[in-house]
Design a protein around this motif. Structure first.
Motif, PDB file in Angstrom:
ATOM      1  N   CYS A 457       0.848  -1.201   0.000  1.00  0.00           N
ATOM      2  CA  CYS A 457       0.000   0.000   0.000  1.00  0.00           C
ATOM      3  C   CYS A 457       0.879   1.244   0.000  1.00  0.00           C
ATOM      4  CB  CYS A 457      -0.915   0.024   1.229  1.00  0.00           C
ATOM      5  SG  CYS A 457      -2.175  -1.272   1.258  1.00  0.00           S
ATOM      6  N   GLN A 458       0.332   2.326  -0.520  1.00  0.00           N
ATOM      7  CA  GLN A 458       1.003   3.614  -0.454  1.00  0.00           C
ATOM      8  C   GLN A 458       0.463   4.365   0.761  1.00  0.00           C
ATOM      9  OE1 GLN A 458       3.432   4.689  -2.425  1.00  0.00           O
ATOM     10  NE2 GLN A 458       3.658   6.705  -1.482  1.00  0.00           N
ATOM     11  N   VAL A 459       1.334   4.907   1.588  1.00  0.00           N
ATOM     12  CA  VAL A 459       0.928   5.631   2.798  1.00  0.00           C
ATOM     13  C   VAL A 459       1.392   7.079   2.681  1.00  0.00           C
ATOM     14  CG1 VAL A 459       1.095   5.773   5.310  1.00  0.00           C
ATOM     15  CG2 VAL A 459       1.070   3.532   4.188  1.00  0.00           C
ATOM     16  N   ILE A 460       0.479   8.013   2.905  1.00  0.00           N
ATOM     17  CA  ILE A 460       0.796   9.443   2.848  1.00  0.00           C
ATOM     18  C   ILE A 460       0.542  10.052   4.221  1.00  0.00           C
ATOM     19  CG2 ILE A 460       0.208  11.660   1.799  1.00  0.00           C
ATOM     20  CD1 ILE A 460      -0.658  10.159  -0.695  1.00  0.00           C
ATOM     21  N   LEU A 461       1.546  10.732   4.756  1.00  0.00           N
ATOM     22  CA  LEU A 461       1.427  11.411   6.044  1.00  0.00           C
ATOM     23  C   LEU A 461       1.167  12.892   5.789  1.00  0.00           C
ATOM     24  CD1 LEU A 461       3.021   8.744   6.657  1.00  0.00           C
ATOM     25  CD2 LEU A 461       4.101   9.977   8.542  1.00  0.00           C
ATOM     26  N   ILE A 462       0.099  13.427   6.369  1.00  0.00           N
ATOM     27  CA  ILE A 462      -0.244  14.844   6.207  1.00  0.00           C
ATOM     28  C   ILE A 462      -0.183  15.525   7.574  1.00  0.00           C
ATOM     29  CG2 ILE A 462      -2.009  16.486   5.503  1.00  0.00           C
ATOM     30  CD1 ILE A 462      -3.045  14.488   3.530  1.00  0.00           C
ATOM     31  N   GLU A 463       0.587  16.588   7.644  1.00  0.00           N
ATOM     32  CA  GLU A 463       0.793  17.300   8.899  1.00  0.00           C
ATOM     33  C   GLU A 463       1.096  18.757   8.580  1.00  0.00           C
ATOM     34  OE1 GLU A 463       1.220  18.754  12.458  1.00  0.00           O
ATOM     35  OE2 GLU A 463       0.662  16.640  12.285  1.00  0.00           O
TER      36      GLU A 463
END
Length: 642
Positions: A457-463
């Motif tokens: 899976c592709q994981v994107i962290l948004i902060e």
């Protein structure tokens, strides 16, 4: 200009070019970014002008800063991570960290400029007191929202039909005019106000006797002098003359107020940089089509004149094709609208203030809970489908474990337990090729654990906080993860598709923001709410949210539930903690019913063990076409961990 089809190998700035009547045009957010690049004389970025029309940015060279390296790029050739965000956006040289949104990108340009040339104190000053200028995100700060979104959008809308005689001054413009009329509050203003009083007395003393009865003129000359001194690149000698004893004895309440010089008060900041291209285009349009309206903007016109006295502004404006001559106000015209005529609701609070006045709460939650019970509304909790599922912490790389900083062993154990719960739920929902987004990711404990657990899976962290995201990126690099992307942006600036949204302890209305984002994307969500006591009516949300709760409770009654939902700390008596848990369940029930109206199946459950956190609720929502986690699914479907 050249055209490139390859992703840029180094830090790159992506700016939008749009089309109007078949001709290329720079949107305001692009003009603002170019103006800042010119003002800062920043050479740290390769600039890409993204245009979907034939010819790209041809014909716009006169509006680009001299020496700017800019290449045309088709939308389909933009890197995937950038394509998932609204422009403007910056992609760092690693290709895995994207900064998106106007304020975030502009602040980064300032950081890179001062990093390359530490002597540019004038550029550093754009970030304001404690470097907080426009740092608060637009979702929670009305001031950031006004400057970053409200003013540019209002001007863009006006420019679509500038000759419309029935078009009134935009509310966002009137709001800014009203703020310019308010007294200024700045750090250490007592000293500046005493200096101003001393200057006033000195000027009065120098006046002839015939002028004694003349009404004092409002002047910001002293404020402007102080502001320009701060912007000086060369050190400015500190005045050694101390106020005389008569000035020192004057009460603070009797000191003259400071006048607005720039948008946020006394000093030229990033806010002025954003506003200048907007107000320039707006005033030019008014001058051409509705010059009589200029009478209603005396404070903005004064600001527009003052900002041109800042060193470097005229040069940067000329490079970007802006002629900053002050508009000619007709001799006769309608009088300026008093500030009182602008609706009070438009007066923007200072950053950090709440969008709804604090309500006084008297008594406990029992009457509210009884009222709900009488209407057949009670907290509902779904049994945990896999209470014993756990990550193999003893065999995981150290960078995955939440042991950063001076953290006690007890806290490490509890954080691991919290991660077990969310990772188990996501593992049950995720499929190979899915994109999982960790909203409000902080330093990435959850997102990095998911990326390691779900390599397909592709994981994107948004902060929104750069410091936290940089630490997360460092941990990811240490692990050698290849399926992780990082986005520094407000939630609204991430527009890419995804399958599952997660958030661990999303504070206050952040839970509601994440849920809304997931619903709009038709994505499943796994959210652990937190800080119920911070819930309040905001720009995008009002409470209670669901129809049944609205029919039963007033806003104040719902806020009582939220306040008492925060009373779940372990040191409280068991009876109080039980009431707090019921209040948490009711608040989350209201949230879940809203999602259900959008075709979602939502389960409110308790994390295991309950002692892992005082805020141990977990909302798991799946759209109609997707099944939710099943009992034991986490254990059966979890991929093997190395």
């Amino acid at each position: 200009m050249t055209h490139t089809e390859e992703s840029p190998p180094r830090a790159s700035l992506f700016l939008e070019v749009c089309s109007q009547s078949g001709e290329p045009r720079l949107p305001l957010h692009t003009s603002i970014a170019l103006f800042l690049l010119s003002y800062c004389e920043c050479k740290s970025f390769r600039v890409f002008l993204v245009s979907g029309t034939a010819g790209g940015s041809r014909g716009l060279r006169a509006r680009l800063p001299a020496g700017l390296r800019a290449s045309d790029l088709r939308p389909e050739d933009v890197p995937q991570l950038v394509r998932s965000c609204r422009l403007p956006a910056v992609l760092d040289d690693t290709g895995v960290l994207c900064r998106a949104g106007l304020a975030v990108v502009l602040r980064h340009v300032i950081d890179k400029t001062t990093e390359a040339d530490p002597s540019r104190k004038d550029v550093l000053a754009l970030l304001g007191f404690k470097k907080t200028c426009l740092k608060a995100c637009a979702e929670v700060s009305k001031w950031t929202r006004l400057c970053e979104i409200g003013i540019p959008s209002a001007v863009e809308e006006h420019l679509k039909d500038p000759t419309n005689r029935h078009q009134q001054l935009p509310l966002a413009i009137l709001t800014l005019e009203r703020r310019r009329a308010e007294p200024v509050k700045v750090h250490n203003d007592d000293k500046i106000r005493r200096q101003k009083l001393q200057a006033q007395k000195r000027n009065k003393k120098n006046q002839g006797k015939g002028n004694r009865n003349t009404a004092p003129q409002v002047s910001d000359e002293h404020e402007l002098k102080a502001a320009l001194a701060k912007l000086s690149v060369d050190p400015v000698p500190t005045a050694t003359t101390r106020e005389n004893s008569e000035i020192r004895k004057v009460k603070t309440t009797d000191l003259p107020r400071l006048e607005h010089v720039f948008a946020e008060g006394l000093y030229f900041t990033l806010t002025d940089v954003i506003l200048l291209p907007c107000i320039y285009q707006y005033l030019c349009s008014l001058q051409a089509h509705a010059a009589s309206s200029l009478h209603q903007l005396p404070h903005l016109l004064r600001w527009y004149s003052r900002v041109q006295e800042v060193p470097g502004v005229l040069r940067a404006a000329e490079e970007c094709g802006m002629d900053l001559s002050v508009p000619r106000v007709p001799v006769s015209g309608p009088p300026a609208a008093p500030a009182e005529d602008v609706p009070t609701s438009l007066s923007e609070p200072e950053e950090g203030r709440e969008t709804t006045p604090q309500l006084r709460f008297v008594g406990g939650p029992r009457p509210t809970m009884t009222k709900l019970q009488e209407s057949g509304i009670e907290a509902e909790f779904t049994p945990h489908p896999c209470p014993d599922w756990t990550l193999p912490w003893d065999s995981l790389p150290g960078a995955i474990s939440p042991t950063e900083g001076n953290v006690s062993n007890v806290r490490v154990v509890k954080k691991r337990q919290q991660l077990n719960n969310l990772v188990a739920m996501v593992t049950a929902l995720a499929r190979p090729g899915h994109t999982v987004v960790d909203f409000c990711s902080g330093t990435g404990h959850l997102g990095i654990a998911l990326a390691h657990t779900l390599p397909d899976c592709q994981v994107i962290l948004i902060e929104n906080k750069e410091e936290s995201l940089v630490r997360a990126q460092s941990r990811s690099s240490e692990l050698g993860l290849k399926n992780v992307g990082f986005v520094q942006a407000n939630l609204d600036y991430f527009t890419g598709p995804f399958h599952i949204g997660v958030a661990l302890h999303a504070c206050g209305v952040a839970t509601d923001m994440v849920m809304e984002h997931c619903i709009q994307a038709r994505a499943a969500f796994v959210i652990s709410p937190c800080c119920y006591g911070f819930i309040q009516n905001a720009i995008k949300f009002t409470f209670p949210k669901s129809k049944r709760f609205q029919e039963t409770l007033t806003y104040k009654e719902h806020m009582i539930l939220c306040r008492f939902a925060d009373q779940t700390a372990v040191q409280l008596p068991p009876e109080k903690r039980l009431i707090g848990k019921r209040c948490m369940g009711l608040v989350d029930l209201d949230r879940s019913w809203v999602a259900q109206t959008h075709g979602y199946s939502v389960q409110v459950m308790t994390m295991e063990p309950e002692s892992c956190s005082p805020k141990n609720n977990m909302l798991v929502g799946t759209p109609a076409h997707q099944s939710g986690p099943r009992a034991g699914a986490g254990q059966q479907e979890a991929p093997a961990l190395d």
